[in-house]
Scaffold this active site. Structure first.
Site, PDB file in Angstrom:
ATOM      1  N   VAL A 198      12.088 -12.709  12.040  1.00  0.00           N
ATOM      2  CA  VAL A 198      11.711 -11.441  12.679  1.00  0.00           C
ATOM      3  C   VAL A 198      10.352 -11.118  12.055  1.00  0.00           C
ATOM      4  O   VAL A 198      10.266 -10.695  10.908  1.00  0.00           O
ATOM      5  CB  VAL A 198      12.760 -10.342  12.432  1.00  0.00           C
ATOM      6  CG1 VAL A 198      12.289  -9.016  13.016  1.00  0.00           C
ATOM      7  CG2 VAL A 198      14.100 -10.746  13.048  1.00  0.00           C
ATOM      8  N   PRO A 199       9.270 -11.364  12.807  1.00  0.00           N
ATOM      9  CA  PRO A 199       7.924 -11.537  12.245  1.00  0.00           C
ATOM     10  C   PRO A 199       7.182 -10.271  11.824  1.00  0.00           C
ATOM     11  O   PRO A 199       6.167  -9.894  12.428  1.00  0.00           O
ATOM     12  CB  PRO A 199       7.190 -12.261  13.367  1.00  0.00           C
ATOM     13  CG  PRO A 199       7.831 -11.727  14.610  1.00  0.00           C
ATOM     14  CD  PRO A 199       9.289 -11.567  14.258  1.00  0.00           C
ATOM     15  N   CYS A 200       7.620  -9.642  10.740  1.00  0.00           N
ATOM     16  CA  CYS A 200       6.924  -8.452  10.260  1.00  0.00           C
ATOM     17  C   CYS A 200       5.515  -8.781   9.767  1.00  0.00           C
ATOM     18  O   CYS A 200       4.671  -7.888   9.665  1.00  0.00           O
ATOM     19  CB  CYS A 200       7.734  -7.748   9.178  1.00  0.00           C
ATOM     20  SG  CYS A 200       8.254  -8.789   7.820  1.00  0.00           S
ATOM     21  N   HIS A 201       5.230 -10.059   9.519  1.00  0.00           N
ATOM     22  CA  HIS A 201       3.873 -10.449   9.118  1.00  0.00           C
ATOM     23  C   HIS A 201       2.868 -10.215  10.252  1.00  0.00           C
ATOM     24  O   HIS A 201       1.672 -10.146  10.000  1.00  0.00           O
ATOM     25  CB  HIS A 201       3.835 -11.914   8.657  1.00  0.00           C
ATOM     26  CG  HIS A 201       4.252 -12.890   9.698  1.00  0.00           C
ATOM     27  ND1 HIS A 201       5.586 -13.209   9.916  1.00  0.00           N
ATOM     28  CD2 HIS A 201       3.534 -13.626  10.577  1.00  0.00           C
ATOM     29  CE1 HIS A 201       5.655 -14.106  10.897  1.00  0.00           C
ATOM     30  NE2 HIS A 201       4.425 -14.375  11.313  1.00  0.00           N
ATOM     31  N   ARG A 202       3.345 -10.050  11.471  1.00  0.00           N
ATOM     32  CA  ARG A 202       2.458  -9.818  12.614  1.00  0.00           C
ATOM     33  C   ARG A 202       2.043  -8.355  12.744  1.00  0.00           C
ATOM     34  O   ARG A 202       1.318  -7.998  13.675  1.00  0.00           O
ATOM     35  CB  ARG A 202       3.139 -10.285  13.901  1.00  0.00           C
ATOM     36  CG  ARG A 202       3.390 -11.777  13.933  1.00  0.00           C
ATOM     37  CD  ARG A 202       4.081 -12.224  15.197  1.00  0.00           C
ATOM     38  NE  ARG A 202       4.488 -13.623  15.074  1.00  0.00           N
ATOM     39  CZ  ARG A 202       5.457 -14.180  15.768  1.00  0.00           C
ATOM     40  NH1 ARG A 202       6.121 -13.475  16.667  1.00  0.00           N
ATOM     41  NH2 ARG A 202       5.770 -15.452  15.574  1.00  0.00           N
TER      42      ARG A 202
END
Length: 165
Positions: A126-130
């Site tokens: 779940v790409p919180c880095h984006r």
């Protein structure tokens, strides 16, 4: 389960076939075979092998969407709404904390979005880095800014390679 990745070790927690957690910086309890992929575990557990294969594919640039089942446990209603927004950000793209707050109907909640991102129990998948600061500024990440930069650079490189074939 533990695996070595280009951004350092990741701990992955499964409940049956479902990913329920990803942690940065775990020390691997196993060592990869020389010349083999760093994420090969040899555990024989089909669910674990599937997660390892998808994460390995992500880091090698062949997987741009995860299909492994994920369950986001815990969190407030607001945090769960933020995590759902994060999960919808396409590979290689970014959103600002403010844009997510606005999408959730509270334009002044950018800091709360940042806190929810930090509490994401399943980062990378779940790409919180984006999620970035205003103007694309690289701020905040539970795994540290160097890892965030590496993940964003990986996705940008893969997206560019795919666009130019």
């Amino acid at each position: 389960m533990l695996l070595e990745t280009p951004i350092g070790p990741l701990g992955v927690d499964l409940d049956g076939e479902t990913v329920i957690g990803v942690r940065f910086g775990a020390s691997p309890a196993w060592a990869p075979e020389p010349g083999g992929p760093a994420w090969a575990s040899g555990s024989g557990d089909p669910a674990a092998e599937r997660v390892l294969a998808e994460l390995g594919g992500y880091f090698s640039g062949t997987v741009t969407e995860f299909s492994v089942p994920v369950e986001m446990r815990g969190g407030s209603d607001f945090e769960r709404a933020v995590w759902a927004q994060i999960a919808s950000i396409p590979y290689g793209e970014m959103r600002t904390y403010g844009a997510i707050a606005t999408a959730l109907g509270d334009p002044g909640a950018a800091r709360a979005v940042g806190t929810a991102c930090n509490r994401n129990p399943v980062p990378v998948i779940v790409p919180c880095h984006r999620v970035v600061g205003a103007g694309g500024k690289l701020v905040g990440f539970g795994g540290g800014l160097p890892r965030k930069r590496q993940l964003l650079e990986l996705e940008a490189r893969v997206a560019l390679e795919r666009a130019w074939g």
